[in-house]
Design a protein around this motif. Structure first.
Motif, PDB file in Angstrom:
ATOM      1  N   ALA A   1       0.821  -1.213   0.000  1.00 49.82           N
ATOM      2  CA  ALA A   1       0.000   0.000   0.000  1.00 49.82           C
ATOM      3  C   ALA A   1       0.852   1.258   0.000  1.00 49.82           C
TER       4      ALA A   1
ATOM      5  N   ARG B   1      -5.603  -0.714  -4.603  1.00 50.36           N
ATOM      6  CA  ARG B   1      -5.649  -0.854  -3.147  1.00 50.36           C
ATOM      7  C   ARG B   1      -6.684  -1.897  -2.731  1.00 50.36           C
ATOM      8  N   ARG B   2      -7.818  -1.922  -3.426  1.00 48.28           N
ATOM      9  CA  ARG B   2      -8.855  -2.903  -3.103  1.00 48.28           C
ATOM     10  C   ARG B   2      -8.340  -4.326  -3.311  1.00 48.28           C
TER      11      ARG B   2
ATOM     12  N   ARG C   1      -5.914  -5.275  -0.497  1.00 49.23           N
ATOM     13  CA  ARG C   1      -6.631  -5.566   0.749  1.00 49.23           C
ATOM     14  C   ARG C   1      -7.320  -6.920   0.706  1.00 49.23           C
ATOM     15  N   SER C   2      -7.623  -7.395  -0.510  1.00 49.72           N
ATOM     16  CA  SER C   2      -8.270  -8.706  -0.640  1.00 49.72           C
ATOM     17  C   SER C   2      -7.260  -9.843  -0.595  1.00 49.72           C
TER      18      SER C   2
END
Length: 359
Positions: free
Chosen positions: A6, A35-36, A39-40
């Motif tokens: 990130a 970013r999504r 995060r996954s």
């Protein structure tokens, strides 16, 4: 090899936005999408050209269309990935890695998104060392690679694969027409090549460069130092102008954001005016009617307060900005490259004079 987390993503979004010379798609939107995925639990691994085997199969992926539309049109998030899969289906082989077409805005981040979705690495290189508006301006094609096959896909699932054609200029016309009919933006996969091809035709280490630029700007903010100094030090650039945006003439035409911005000088430039013409990317800059920089050198507009890039779709009256000129890659200054990326290629009857000579 290194992995994008990130923190690195934040820096790349800033650096690629600056190096994108106003184009390449909105870096903020690209950052949110990547970013999504992070995060996954998805991973984005970056490899240098030296780590690429000569027999790897590689493809360029990214978005095509007008930046003014990409900030308004809702994306499904898999358009470019599906374009790559359509290309693989035609070829009959999976690709081993993806590579950016340009180091500009969201189109520097989009290959990371596709790489994460496909579970393959992204290469630390690109085909422009900046951003340009058309496909023939990619170094892969300037230096002899075929642009066919090419695939485009929209958010509705429409896919087109161009298998053969005359040249990159014709492919640009055909694929951009498709992108316009697809709503002004589409995902694209093109430049199917080997690792050896990439080593010969790509501009090296540009993702790393974007990260260094972004790191420098963020560090300056943290230390409450002038972000302008950070941009200049990390890019080797020079200040072209400082001022306030006084007017923007911008329109979306044939899949591009075309127009110009007028900047009234402040500080050392008080009493002068800069005009910058753009076609997705900034092309030519004049101060008081005299040319100071042209493509292929980089003309970058940056927010005066925090060093954030100001892309062409985000230009607004009243913004206080500085304009930085950065010398382009030597690969864009050869005679064969200047035929495609010099001022006459955009309709300007101007010679290309390197930034360091003008200044």
């Amino acid at each position: 090899m290194w992995t994008i987390d990130a923190d690195a993503l934040e820096s790349i979004a800033i650096g690629a936005g600056i190096l994108g010379t106003g184009g390449g798609g909105n870096p903020y939107l690209g950052k949110l999408s990547a970013r999504r995925l992070l995060r996954s639990g998805k991973r984005v691994e970056v490899v240098s050209l030296d780590e690429v085997d000569d027999d790897w199969r590689i493809v360029t992926v990214g978005g095509m269309g007008a930046p003014t539309i990409t900030i308004e049109k809702i994306s499904r998030g898999t358009e470019t990935y599906e374009a790559m899969r359509a290309l693989e289906s035609y070829i009959g082989r999976k690709v081993d890695a993806v590579i950016p077409a340009e180091i500009g805005g969201a189109n520097s981040i989009e290959p990371m998104i596709v790489a994460a979705q496909a579970g393959i690495p992204v290469i630390d290189a690109d085909g422009m060392g900046r951003a340009f508006p058309t496909m023939p301006m990619i170094t892969y094609f300037i230096y002899g690679l075929s642009c066919y096959p090419c695939a485009v896909c929209d958010e509705k699932g429409n896919k087109i694969v161009y298998t053969e054609g005359v040249d990159a200029h014709w492919l640009e016309r055909l694929s951009r027409t498709a992108a316009v009919q697809m709503g002004g933006h589409a995902g694209a996969a093109v430049a199917y090549m080997t690792g050896a091809d990439a080593k010969r035709t790509a501009i090296r280490d540009t993702l790393s460069w974007a990260k260094r630029v972004g790191d420098s700007v963020r560090d300056a903010r943290f230390r409450r130092e002038d972000p302008l100094d950070a941009v200049l030090e990390s890019t080797g650039g020079t200040v072209l102008f400082c001022g306030k945006i006084a007017g923007v003439d911008r329109r979306t035409v044939d899949g591009w954001a075309r127009g110009s911005v007028t900047i009234e000088g402040t500080d050392d430039y008080a009493g002068s005016t800069m005009d910058v013409a753009f076609q997705n990317e900034n092309l030519v800059a004049w101060v008081d009617g005299s040319v100071v920089t042209t493509v292929p050198d980089l003309i970058c507009i940056v927010n005066r307060d925090d060093g954030e890039p100001v892309t062409t779709e985000m230009l607004r009256y009243g913004y206080r900005i500085f304009v930085v000129g950065i010398p382009c890659s030597p690969m864009l200054r050869t005679p064969e490259a200047l035929e495609v990326v010099g001022p006459p290629a955009f309709g300007y009857d101007l010679p290309f004079v390197p930034l360091e000579v003008v200044r």
